[in-house]
Design a protein around this motif. Structure first.
Motif, PDB file in Angstrom:
ATOM      1  N   GLY A  32      26.442   6.592   9.072  1.00 50.07           N
ATOM      2  CA  GLY A  32      26.994   5.720   8.048  1.00 50.07           C
ATOM      3  C   GLY A  32      25.914   5.144   7.154  1.00 50.07           C
ATOM      4  O   GLY A  32      24.723   5.274   7.401  1.00 50.07           O
ATOM      5  N   MET A  33      26.359   4.499   6.078  1.00 50.42           N
ATOM      6  CA  MET A  33      25.460   3.954   5.082  1.00 50.42           C
ATOM      7  C   MET A  33      26.020   2.619   4.617  1.00 50.42           C
ATOM      8  O   MET A  33      27.229   2.474   4.429  1.00 50.42           O
ATOM      9  N   ALA A  34      25.157   1.614   4.465  1.00 48.64           N
ATOM     10  CA  ALA A  34      25.596   0.287   4.036  1.00 48.64           C
ATOM     11  C   ALA A  34      24.546  -0.317   3.120  1.00 48.64           C
ATOM     12  O   ALA A  34      23.357  -0.038   3.256  1.00 48.64           O
ATOM     13  N   THR A  35      24.999  -1.145   2.181  1.00 51.97           N
ATOM     14  CA  THR A  35      24.089  -1.864   1.295  1.00 51.97           C
ATOM     15  C   THR A  35      23.992  -3.301   1.782  1.00 51.97           C
ATOM     16  O   THR A  35      25.005  -4.000   1.886  1.00 51.97           O
ATOM     17  N   ILE A  36      22.760  -3.737   2.083  1.00 50.28           N
ATOM     18  CA  ILE A  36      22.528  -5.019   2.751  1.00 50.28           C
ATOM     19  C   ILE A  36      21.494  -5.821   1.964  1.00 50.28           C
ATOM     20  O   ILE A  36      20.507  -5.262   1.480  1.00 50.28           O
ATOM     21  N   ARG A  37      21.703  -7.122   1.858  1.00 48.65           N
ATOM     22  CA  ARG A  37      20.699  -7.987   1.244  1.00 48.65           C
ATOM     23  C   ARG A  37      19.502  -8.126   2.180  1.00 48.65           C
ATOM     24  O   ARG A  37      19.623  -8.063   3.392  1.00 48.65           O
ATOM     25  N   GLY A  38      18.327  -8.331   1.566  1.00 53.83           N
ATOM     26  CA  GLY A  38      17.094  -8.366   2.342  1.00 53.83           C
ATOM     27  C   GLY A  38      17.126  -9.368   3.472  1.00 53.83           C
ATOM     28  O   GLY A  38      16.638  -9.094   4.574  1.00 53.83           O
ATOM     29  N   ALA A  39      17.721 -10.531   3.228  1.00 56.65           N
ATOM     30  CA  ALA A  39      17.757 -11.573   4.258  1.00 56.65           C
ATOM     31  C   ALA A  39      18.627 -11.185   5.442  1.00 56.65           C
ATOM     32  O   ALA A  39      18.503 -11.771   6.525  1.00 56.65           O
ATOM     33  N   GLU A  40      19.525 -10.214   5.263  1.00 59.27           N
ATOM     34  CA  GLU A  40      20.445  -9.814   6.325  1.00 59.27           C
ATOM     35  C   GLU A  40      20.017  -8.541   7.037  1.00 59.27           C
ATOM     36  O   GLU A  40      20.727  -8.052   7.926  1.00 59.27           O
ATOM     37  N   LEU A  41      18.873  -7.980   6.666  1.00 55.87           N
ATOM     38  CA  LEU A  41      18.454  -6.702   7.234  1.00 55.87           C
ATOM     39  C   LEU A  41      18.346  -6.751   8.754  1.00 55.87           C
ATOM     40  O   LEU A  41      18.861  -5.878   9.456  1.00 55.87           O
TER      41      LEU A  41
END
Length: 508
Positions: A266-275
């Protein structure tokens, strides 16, 4: 009673093979329609003439209203006639020579399928044996029998899995995936069931002339819990091309330590703070899926150059418990180069050095970079052209962008160095000392595990004879060229072709 001597009571039928035969006919009709024969009457007429010439007699065919119905009539007639499907194959090869449709139809006709090869009595015994039986790691066994990169639905039990695999073509080595699956299941079973399945499989492999591959598969089998096998969770992190605070995260999780490559999970777009929290969820999900596996686990982060200093070695898991646990307590952690992953022009040198490291993991093959290596353009390239160097310790952490003609990381990647090390702030002398301890005694191949041990020692405040605390922030780029990752049906693609690859990946 042996598998070849089993008998079954009267009146029992197995309504399974005929359904698959219909599916094969339907696939052949679809291939012919894809070749344009459903809409081209003259080509269909020529196809029938060629079939008759190959057979040496005329088929009885009824008139049909539509072109597709006519193709169904032709395929069904060929299936019922002795030699009819081979005649169809020869006719299509003459009509559409070298076409993808001709090649696909040839495989459908000639590659043996289990439902056509096994007597119904044998299938009845197997169904009675496997129905309701679910060996550990069933889905992983199915994937291994079929193809590691092949998407497979979750089977309900071992019989469902066998039925699924009967629809797969037989590879060139002659052992159908369904029989490979039975062998893998037998290796997971205690006596007497394991012995009965192996005996049954021996008879069936002999029937389909797959005995050579069956013997090779048995030689490959290792007992459950065999040492040296690890499950890998590979996590790729990229910077979003539009918003630098967003990251695209993909992952690949092994379900069998012998399986590579696994499918993209799978693939997801995540904000840096949530990595870190997103990676936490991926790891917890993986541990749940691996709950029945006895193997050890390793974490790998595939990172672009801009993110190679991301402190993944300091991340934790199980944040939701309120007491996060450092990843290094449970896993050896390494990073890998995204740029090298999709730069095939670097792979030959990479593979040569990796093989050399496997054969001679000596501490004498570690090169320690010096600041003066960067004073002259391409000086480091010349140094690393010596094939004895397999590991490189950088003089300083790599910058986000390479320095043309004098960049340690870029030079190491291009020249095929499979292992690169650096530290965010340790002095050259301290770093040399800790690396020497890590690779001492020809233990270069154990570097990720040794580093994990040193990190654990640092947490236990054991600081003699060297300061193990330095190992806490040691970055290990450990790149195995035999384990490339796949987004779709090929290696990871460069940014120029990424957009279309993304769409295919999401659709799959």
């Amino acid at each position: 009673m042996s598998a070849g001597e089993r008998t079954h009571g009267p009146g029992r039928e197995l309504h399974f093979p005929s359904a698959v035969r219909v599916a094969v006919r339907e696939a052949i009709v679809n291939v012919l329609a894809g070749a344009g024969l459903a809409t081209d009457r003259s080509s269909r007429s020529l196809l029938v003439d060629l079939i008759h010439d190959n057979l040496g007699f005329l088929l009885t065919l009824s008139d049909q209203v539509t072109g597709r119905d006519h193709l169904i009539e032709v395929v069904n007639a060929c299936a019922k006639a002795d030699g009819g499907m081979h005649a169809l194959d020869h006719a299509v090869r003459m009509l559409r020579p070298g076409s993808p449709e001709s090649a696909l139809l040839h495989r459908l006709v000639h590659e043996p399928r289990m439902h056509d090869l096994l007597p119904e009595s044998e299938l009845l015994w197997l169904r009675a044996t496997l129905t309701g039986f679910t060996p550990p790691g069933l889905k992983a066994l199915v994937r291994r029998a079929a193809s590691p990169a092949c998407p497979v639905d979750d089977p309900g039990d071992a019989w469902d899995a066998f039925r699924l695999l009967t629809d797969f073509n037989t590879p060139a080595h002659g052992l159908p995936p369904a029989l490979a699956f039975i062998e893998l299941v037998a290796a997971r079973c205690a006596r007497p069931l394991g012995d009965e399945l192996r005996e049954w499989n021996t008879w069936q492999a002999r029937r389909v002339q797959g005995e050579t591959r069956l013997r090779a598969l048995r030689a490959e089998q290792e007992p459950a819990g065999a040492t040296g096998l690890r499950l890998h969770l590979v996590i790729m992190v990229e910077v979003d091309g539009i918003d630098p605070d967003r990251h695209v995260v993909s992952h690949w999780r092994q379900e069998d330590p012998r399986e590579w490559p696994p499918a993209c999970g799978g693939m997801a777009t995540i904000r840096g703070a949530e990595l870190e929290h997103h990676v936490d969820r991926l790891i917890v999900d993986a541990e749940r899926a691996w709950s029945e596996h006895p193997q050890e686990v390793a974490l790998e982060f595939v990172l672009p150059r801009a993110l190679v200093n991301l402190p993944v070695h300091r991340w934790c898991k199980e944040h939701e418990t309120g007491d996060p646990r450092p990843l290094f307590l449970d896993y050896p952690i390494v990073i890998r180069s995204l740029e090298r992953m999709f730069s095939p022009q670097w792979h030959r040198a990479w593979r040569i050095r990796w093989e050399a490291m496997l054969g001679s993991p000596s501490a004498e093959r570690v090169y320690y970079c010096r600041p003066q290596d960067m004073d002259e353009r391409h000086r480091l390239d010349a140094v690393l052209s010596d094939g004895r160097w397999l590991v490189m310790v950088l003089a300083a952490p790599p910058t986000a962008r390479p320095r043309p003609g004098g960049d340690e990381l870029a030079t190491g990647l291009r020249t095929g160095i499979p292992v690169l090390l650096w530290h965010p702030d340790a002095s050259a002398d301290v770093l040399r000392e800790i690396v020497a301890w890590l690779v001492d005694g020809g233990r270069l191949g154990e570097l990720p595990l040794r580093t994990q041990d040193f990190r654990l020692a640092a947490s236990r405040e054991l600081t003699d004879p060297v300061d193990f605390r330095v190992a806490r922030d040691l970055v290990i780029l450990w790149d195995d060229p035999s384990r490339l990752i796949f987004l779709d049906d090929g290696p990871y693609l460069s940014d120029m072709t990424r957009e279309s690859a993304d769409e295919r990946g999401k659709a799959s």
